[in-house]
Design a protein around this motif. Structure first.
Motif, mmCIF file in Angstrom:
data_model
loop_
_atom_site.group_PDB
_atom_site.id
_atom_site.type_symbol
_atom_site.label_atom_id
_atom_site.label_comp_id
_atom_site.label_asym_id
_atom_site.label_seq_id
_atom_site.Cartn_x
_atom_site.Cartn_y
_atom_site.Cartn_z
ATOM 1 N N TRP A 8 0.829 -1.199 0.000
ATOM 2 C CA TRP A 8 0.000 0.000 0.000
ATOM 3 C C TRP A 8 0.870 1.257 0.000
ATOM 4 O O TRP A 8 0.631 2.183 -0.773
ATOM 5 C CB TRP A 8 -0.946 -0.020 1.204
ATOM 6 N N GLU A 9 1.880 1.306 0.872
ATOM 7 C CA GLU A 9 2.764 2.478 0.945
ATOM 8 C C GLU A 9 3.533 2.687 -0.353
ATOM 9 O O GLU A 9 3.701 3.818 -0.809
ATOM 10 C CB GLU A 9 3.732 2.366 2.129
ATOM 11 N N GLU A 10 4.033 1.596 -0.939
ATOM 12 C CA GLU A 10 4.713 1.720 -2.232
ATOM 13 C C GLU A 10 3.755 2.269 -3.284
ATOM 14 O O GLU A 10 4.116 3.137 -4.083
ATOM 15 C CB GLU A 10 5.256 0.364 -2.691
ATOM 16 N N GLY A 11 2.522 1.778 -3.270
ATOM 17 C CA GLY A 11 1.514 2.246 -4.214
ATOM 18 C C GLY A 11 1.204 3.718 -4.031
ATOM 19 O O GLY A 11 1.092 4.472 -5.006
ATOM 20 N N LYS A 12 1.081 4.138 -2.785
ATOM 21 C CA LYS A 12 0.828 5.546 -2.493
ATOM 22 C C LYS A 12 1.936 6.412 -3.089
ATOM 23 O O LYS A 12 1.659 7.417 -3.750
ATOM 24 C CB LYS A 12 0.742 5.745 -0.978
ATOM 25 N N GLN A 13 3.195 6.014 -2.882
ATOM 26 C CA GLN A 13 4.338 6.771 -3.386
ATOM 27 C C GLN A 13 4.383 6.777 -4.919
ATOM 28 O O GLN A 13 4.628 7.807 -5.536
ATOM 29 C CB GLN A 13 5.646 6.218 -2.825
ATOM 30 N N ILE A 14 4.130 5.629 -5.539
ATOM 31 C CA ILE A 14 4.132 5.551 -7.007
ATOM 32 C C ILE A 14 3.088 6.506 -7.581
ATOM 33 O O ILE A 14 3.366 7.245 -8.532
ATOM 34 C CB ILE A 14 3.870 4.105 -7.474
ATOM 35 N N CYS A 15 1.893 6.518 -7.008
ATOM 36 C CA CYS A 15 0.836 7.392 -7.523
ATOM 37 C C CYS A 15 1.215 8.862 -7.364
ATOM 38 O O CYS A 15 0.980 9.664 -8.273
ATOM 39 C CB CYS A 15 -0.483 7.093 -6.821
ATOM 40 N N VAL A 16 1.826 9.230 -6.238
ATOM 41 C CA VAL A 16 2.273 10.616 -6.044
ATOM 42 C C VAL A 16 3.306 10.987 -7.102
ATOM 43 O O VAL A 16 3.244 12.064 -7.703
ATOM 44 C CB VAL A 16 2.836 10.815 -4.614
ATOM 45 N N GLU A 17 4.255 10.073 -7.353
ATOM 46 C CA GLU A 17 5.286 10.338 -8.370
ATOM 47 C C GLU A 17 4.673 10.513 -9.758
ATOM 48 O O GLU A 17 5.223 11.228 -10.594
ATOM 49 C CB GLU A 17 6.313 9.212 -8.378
ATOM 50 N N LEU A 18 3.522 9.882 -9.998
ATOM 51 C CA LEU A 18 2.824 10.004 -11.284
ATOM 52 C C LEU A 18 1.858 11.195 -11.303
ATOM 53 O O LEU A 18 1.149 11.406 -12.282
ATOM 54 C CB LEU A 18 2.060 8.713 -11.596
ATOM 55 N N GLY A 19 1.830 11.946 -10.203
ATOM 56 C CA GLY A 19 0.970 13.123 -10.141
ATOM 57 C C GLY A 19 -0.450 12.847 -9.730
ATOM 58 O O GLY A 19 -1.355 13.628 -10.045
ATOM 59 N N GLY A 20 -0.688 11.748 -9.010
ATOM 60 C CA GLY A 20 -2.046 11.405 -8.610
ATOM 61 C C GLY A 20 -2.103 10.771 -7.241
ATOM 62 O O GLY A 20 -1.220 10.974 -6.411
ATOM 63 N N VAL A 21 -3.151 10.003 -7.024
ATOM 64 C CA VAL A 21 -3.368 9.255 -5.787
ATOM 65 C C VAL A 21 -3.938 7.887 -6.144
ATOM 66 O O VAL A 21 -4.397 7.665 -7.261
ATOM 67 C CB VAL A 21 -4.347 9.982 -4.829
ATOM 68 N N MET A 22 -3.933 6.980 -5.183
ATOM 69 C CA MET A 22 -4.574 5.685 -5.390
ATOM 70 C C MET A 22 -6.070 5.892 -5.634
ATOM 71 O O MET A 22 -6.684 6.781 -5.051
ATOM 72 C CB MET A 22 -4.401 4.799 -4.154
#
Length: 109
Positions: A8-22
Motif C-alpha cells: 500500500w505504501e509503495e503504491g501511495k508513493q508511485i501514484c504521487v510520483e505520477l501526479g495522482g493518488v490511489m
C-alpha cells in the motif's frame, strides 16, 4: 494502472510520483469498470485507518463510515493489523498494508 504488485505504501508513493493518488471508486459503474480491467483480481484502494484505528480516511474524501456500502459484508473487521483497504469483486476489505497487490492511480482531470 501499475504493472507490478506493490504494498500500500509503495503504491501511495508511485501514484504521487505520477501526479495522482490511489483510486477511490465512487460509483457502482466505476467499480465494475475497474473490476473488468483486473478480471476480478484484488487492487489497492486509497483508504486507510493507519492514523486512528477505526477512522477510515480516503484520498479526496473526508472520513468514511464503516457502514459505507462499498465495504464487503462484515468489513472492515480490523482482524489483526489491517489498516489499508483493497478491492475484491465482493467489495472493499481492510487488510495488512504490507500485502503485495495491484495498483490503480487516478489523476485530477
Amino acid at each position: 494502472m501499475h504493472d507490478a504488485y506493490v504494498t500500500w505504501e509503495e503504491g501511495k508513493q508511485i501514484c504521487v510520483e505520477l501526479g495522482g493518488v490511489m483510486v477511490v471508486p465512487q460509483s457502482e459503474e466505476e467499480l465494475q469498470h475497474l473490476d473488468n480491467i483486473f478480471s476480478g483480481q484484488l487492487f489497492w484502494i486509497g483508504c486507510t485507518d493507519i492514523v486512528v484505528e477505526g477512522t477510515w480516511v480516503c484520498f479526496g474524501e473526508d472520513t468514511i463510515d464503516e457502514q459505507d456500502e462499498r465495504w464487503a459484508a462484515g468489513e472492515p473487521d480490523s482482524n489483526g493489523n489491517e489498516d489499508c483497504a483493497l478491492r475484491a469483486t465482493s467489495g472493499w476489505y481492510d487488510n495488512g498494508c504490507d500485502v503485495y497487490t495491484n495498483l490503480i492511480c487516478q489523476r485530477p482531470a
